[in-house]
Design a protein around this motif. Structure first.
Motif, PDB file in Angstrom:
ATOM      1  N   LYS A   1      -3.951   4.648   5.032  1.00 21.65           N
ATOM      2  CA  LYS A   1      -5.407   4.567   4.872  1.00 21.65           C
ATOM      3  C   LYS A   1      -6.133   5.559   5.773  1.00 21.65           C
ATOM      4  CE  LYS A   1      -9.329   1.374   5.184  1.00 21.65           C
ATOM      5  NZ  LYS A   1      -9.757  -0.024   5.447  1.00 21.65           N
TER       6      LYS A   1
ATOM      7  N   THR B   1      -8.824  -0.035  -1.955  1.00 24.94           N
ATOM      8  CA  THR B   1      -8.835   0.137  -0.502  1.00 24.94           C
ATOM      9  C   THR B   1     -10.212   0.497   0.039  1.00 24.94           C
ATOM     10  OG1 THR B   1      -6.534   0.881  -0.570  1.00 24.94           O
ATOM     11  CG2 THR B   1      -7.796   1.406   1.419  1.00 24.94           C
TER      12      THR B   1
ATOM     13  N   ARG C   1       0.847  -1.196   0.000  1.00 22.92           N
ATOM     14  CA  ARG C   1       0.000   0.000   0.000  1.00 22.92           C
ATOM     15  C   ARG C   1       0.878   1.240   0.000  1.00 22.92           C
ATOM     16  NH1 ARG C   1      -4.067  -1.100   3.871  1.00 22.92           N
ATOM     17  NH2 ARG C   1      -5.265  -1.879   2.129  1.00 22.92           N
TER      18      ARG C   1
END
Length: 199
Positions: free
Chosen positions: A12, A50, A8
């Motif tokens: 997030k 995501t 990633r």
């Protein structure tokens, strides 16, 4: 050890918080996926992978907004005396100029905005805002009940009904704030509502 999948490339939680600011300043309908890609500086595929589609991303942002708001509300109403703390909560929509970020100026309450844009057509959004409003009235009515016990708030009122009225006031102010508020008149109206609670 063989690594599987693509690492990633963004945080997030920080990305969701940034998206919250964007959705709050522009609204659900007026925020495109391309807007999110541009402002968040994240690839479109990474966002979809995501967070899912824009609707899912938006509802996650609203949940984050409410989690933060509920913690703030609970902490604020733990203060004594209660009525000045309630005044601070109710005047929040009148102080939007203090909340400008580089993404834009928030408009009203994000939960209220979600009600206007997605309810009742979206059942998940409806459940989310209904639960948020219920939590507001539960938290405020509990605080009012404690303030009655200490003699700060009149006993000639029902905490649940007053909490519901305060919900209507704060949501009404949030909506009206999008068109601009007369601060003097707004504060006078809030003080009139709180004056009725004073013992």
């Amino acid at each position: 050890m063989t690594r599987t999948g693509r690492p990633r490339e963004f945080d997030k939680d920080k990305t969701l918080a940034r998206a919250l600011e964007l959705f709050w300043s522009r609204g659900y309908g007026a925020t495109s996926i391309q807007d999110l890609v541009d402002v968040l500086a994240v690839e479109r595929g990474s966002l979809y992978g995501t967070f899912g589609d824009k609707r899912r991303f938006y509802l996650d942002a609203v949940r984050l907004y409410w989690d933060v708001y509920e913690r703030h509300l609970t902490t604020a109403l733990d203060a004594r005396p209660l009525l000045p703390a309630l005044r601070e909560i109710l005047t929040h929509p009148a102080r939007l100029d203090e909340m400008i970020s580089d993404v834009g100026t928030p408009h009203g309450c994000l939960v209220g905005n979600t009600t206007a844009e997605l309810v009742p057509h979206d059942s998940e959004a409806t459940e989310l805002v209904t639960r948020s409003y219920r939590r507001f009235t539960e938290i405020v009515s509990d605080a009012l009940r404690l303030a009655q016990a200490t003699g700060e708030v009149t006993e000639n009122t029902h905490p649940e009904a007053q909490a519901q009225l305060l919900l209507y006031i704060v949501q009404g102010l949030s909506l009206v704030s999008r068109a601009g508020l007369d601060r003097t008149a707004t504060l006078a109206a809030i003080d009139a509502a709180l004056g009725a609670l004073r013992a």
